[in-house]
Design a protein around this motif. Sequence first.
Motif, short mmCIF file in Angstrom:
data_model
loop_
_atom_site.label_atom_id
_atom_site.label_comp_id
_atom_site.label_asym_id
_atom_site.label_seq_id
_atom_site.Cartn_x
_atom_site.Cartn_y
_atom_site.Cartn_z
N ASN A 60 19.03 -18.05 27.40
CA ASN A 60 20.35 -18.43 26.91
C ASN A 60 21.13 -19.36 27.82
O ASN A 60 22.32 -19.58 27.63
CB ASN A 60 21.17 -17.16 26.62
N HIS A 61 20.45 -19.89 28.84
CA HIS A 61 21.10 -20.82 29.76
C HIS A 61 20.15 -21.97 30.08
O HIS A 61 18.97 -21.72 30.31
CB HIS A 61 21.50 -20.11 31.06
N GLU A 62 20.71 -23.16 30.11
CA GLU A 62 19.93 -24.30 30.58
C GLU A 62 20.35 -24.60 32.03
O GLU A 62 21.53 -24.87 32.29
CB GLU A 62 20.20 -25.52 29.69
N ILE A 63 19.38 -24.50 32.95
CA ILE A 63 19.69 -24.72 34.36
C ILE A 63 19.40 -26.19 34.72
O ILE A 63 18.29 -26.67 34.52
CB ILE A 63 18.84 -23.79 35.25
N HIS A 64 20.43 -26.87 35.23
CA HIS A 64 20.27 -28.28 35.61
C HIS A 64 19.89 -28.40 37.07
O HIS A 64 19.13 -29.30 37.46
CB HIS A 64 21.57 -29.04 35.33
N ALA A 65 20.43 -27.52 37.89
CA ALA A 65 20.11 -27.57 39.32
C ALA A 65 20.40 -26.21 39.92
O ALA A 65 21.25 -25.46 39.42
CB ALA A 65 20.94 -28.64 40.03
N PHE A 66 19.68 -25.90 40.96
CA PHE A 66 19.81 -24.59 41.62
C PHE A 66 19.62 -24.77 43.12
O PHE A 66 18.76 -25.51 43.56
CB PHE A 66 18.72 -23.63 41.08
N ARG A 67 20.47 -24.07 43.88
CA ARG A 67 20.36 -24.12 45.33
C ARG A 67 20.70 -22.74 45.86
O ARG A 67 21.59 -22.07 45.31
CB ARG A 67 21.36 -25.14 45.90
N SER A 68 20.00 -22.29 46.89
CA SER A 68 20.33 -20.98 47.46
C SER A 68 20.35 -21.06 48.97
O SER A 68 19.79 -21.98 49.57
CB SER A 68 19.33 -19.92 46.98
N GLU A 69 21.02 -20.08 49.55
CA GLU A 69 21.17 -20.03 51.01
C GLU A 69 21.05 -18.58 51.46
O GLU A 69 21.57 -17.67 50.83
CB GLU A 69 22.55 -20.57 51.40
N GLY A 70 20.37 -18.39 52.55
CA GLY A 70 20.24 -17.04 53.09
C GLY A 70 18.82 -16.75 53.49
O GLY A 70 18.01 -17.68 53.53
N GLY A 75 21.45 -4.09 58.20
CA GLY A 75 20.81 -2.80 57.95
C GLY A 75 19.78 -2.88 56.84
O GLY A 75 18.84 -3.68 56.91
N ASP A 76 19.98 -2.09 55.79
CA ASP A 76 19.03 -2.04 54.68
C ASP A 76 19.39 -3.01 53.55
O ASP A 76 18.81 -2.92 52.46
CB ASP A 76 18.91 -0.61 54.13
N SER A 77 20.34 -3.92 53.82
CA SER A 77 20.81 -4.81 52.76
C SER A 77 20.74 -6.27 53.17
O SER A 77 20.81 -6.59 54.35
CB SER A 77 22.26 -4.47 52.40
N PHE A 78 20.59 -7.15 52.18
CA PHE A 78 20.69 -8.58 52.46
C PHE A 78 21.37 -9.30 51.31
O PHE A 78 21.42 -8.78 50.18
CB PHE A 78 19.32 -9.19 52.79
N LEU A 79 21.91 -10.49 51.62
CA LEU A 79 22.67 -11.28 50.66
C LEU A 79 22.05 -12.67 50.55
O LEU A 79 21.56 -13.22 51.55
CB LEU A 79 24.12 -11.45 51.14
N ILE A 80 22.08 -13.23 49.34
CA ILE A 80 21.68 -14.62 49.11
C ILE A 80 22.83 -15.30 48.35
O ILE A 80 23.32 -14.75 47.36
CB ILE A 80 20.38 -14.70 48.29
N VAL A 81 23.28 -16.46 48.85
CA VAL A 81 24.32 -17.24 48.17
C VAL A 81 23.62 -18.20 47.20
O VAL A 81 22.64 -18.86 47.58
CB VAL A 81 25.16 -18.04 49.18
N MET A 82 24.08 -18.24 45.97
CA MET A 82 23.43 -19.09 44.96
C MET A 82 24.43 -20.03 44.30
O MET A 82 25.53 -19.63 43.95
CB MET A 82 22.79 -18.21 43.87
N ASP A 83 23.99 -21.29 44.15
CA ASP A 83 24.75 -22.29 43.40
C ASP A 83 23.93 -22.70 42.20
O ASP A 83 22.78 -23.13 42.36
CB ASP A 83 24.98 -23.53 44.27
N ILE A 84 24.50 -22.56 41.02
CA ILE A 84 23.77 -22.87 39.79
C ILE A 84 24.60 -23.82 38.94
O ILE A 84 25.76 -23.53 38.62
CB ILE A 84 23.46 -21.59 38.98
N GLU A 92 30.04 -24.64 27.68
CA GLU A 92 30.31 -25.80 28.53
C GLU A 92 29.49 -25.73 29.80
O GLU A 92 29.33 -24.65 30.38
CB GLU A 92 31.80 -25.82 28.93
N ARG A 93 29.04 -26.88 30.26
CA ARG A 93 28.35 -26.95 31.54
C ARG A 93 29.30 -26.49 32.65
O ARG A 93 30.48 -26.83 32.64
CB ARG A 93 27.90 -28.38 31.80
N MET A 94 28.79 -25.71 33.59
CA MET A 94 29.65 -25.22 34.67
C MET A 94 28.87 -25.04 35.97
O MET A 94 27.64 -24.98 35.96
CB MET A 94 30.32 -23.89 34.27
N GLN A 95 29.63 -25.00 37.06
CA GLN A 95 29.05 -24.79 38.38
C GLN A 95 29.33 -23.35 38.78
O GLN A 95 30.47 -22.98 39.02
CB GLN A 95 29.68 -25.74 39.42
#
Lengths: 116, 116
Positions: A60-70, A75-84, A92-95
Motif C-alpha cells: 500500500n505504499h510506493e517507496i521512492h527512496a530510503f535511508r537508514s542510520e544506526g 543494553g538489550d535494545s537498539f535503535l535505527i533512524v529511518m528516512d522514507i 500524497e507523497r511525503m517524507q
Amino acid sequence: MDVRELAADYAALVAAGKMDEAADKHWAEDVVTVEAMPGEMSRTAGKAEAQAKAQWWYDNHEIHAFRSEGPFVNGDSFLIVMDIDVTPKGGERMQMREVVGYRVADGKVVEERYYY
Amino acid sequence: MDVRELAADYAALVAAGKMDEAADKHWAEDVVTVEAMPGEMSRTAGKAEAQAKAQWWYDNHEIHAFRSEGPFVNGDSFLIVMDIDVTPKGGERMQMREVVGYRVADGKVVEERYYY
C-alpha cells in the motif's frame, strides 16, 4: 551473537533495503510490534502477523527512496533512524522520518517499536 | 500534560540548550539514568544522583556546538537525537551522535537511557 553484533547485522541489512531478510533472520517467533499510533495494526503478536503487517505496508505504499542510520545501542535494545520518501496508495507523497526500536532476548528480536 | 506534550516541551528546552531546566521541570524524584556502557556512573538512581552525574559531565567536557532533533514518541516513551561537538578534558575533540530515550510515568520522566 551479542546485542551489539546482532544490531550491527540487522542495521546493515536494513540499510541495504533487505528488511525482509533482517526479519527472517533475527525476529523471534513471538515477536511483538508496536506502532506509535492507535489503530487496527497498532500491535501485532507473532512473526506471521508482523510479516503480514509489513507485507500490507509494502502493498500500500510506493517507496521512492530510503535511508537508514544506526544502530544506536543500549543494553538489550537498539535503535535505527529511518528516512522514507513514500507515497501511500491514493495519498500524497511525503517524507517520513522515524526511529525504530528493537529489543533483544536470547539472541532474537522480541519487540519492534515505532517512534514518531 | 500527556506524553506527547511533555516530550515536545522537553525537546524544545533541550534544543534551546536548557538541559538543566528540562531536568528540573520534568524529572521524577526517583528518576533512573542508564548509560550504554558499563562504568562507575553507568546507572544512577534518584534526581540528585542524576544531576550530579550531569554536573560532572559538564565540568569535564567543553562543548563547542550542540544540536538536537525530536521528539520521536511511542506510548509512554520518547526519543531525542543529539549531536555534540565536544572535547573531553585532556582528550581529543570529537563528534558525538547519540539517541537519548525517556520513559514517562504519572506525568514525569522516570528513566533516561543513552543509546550509541
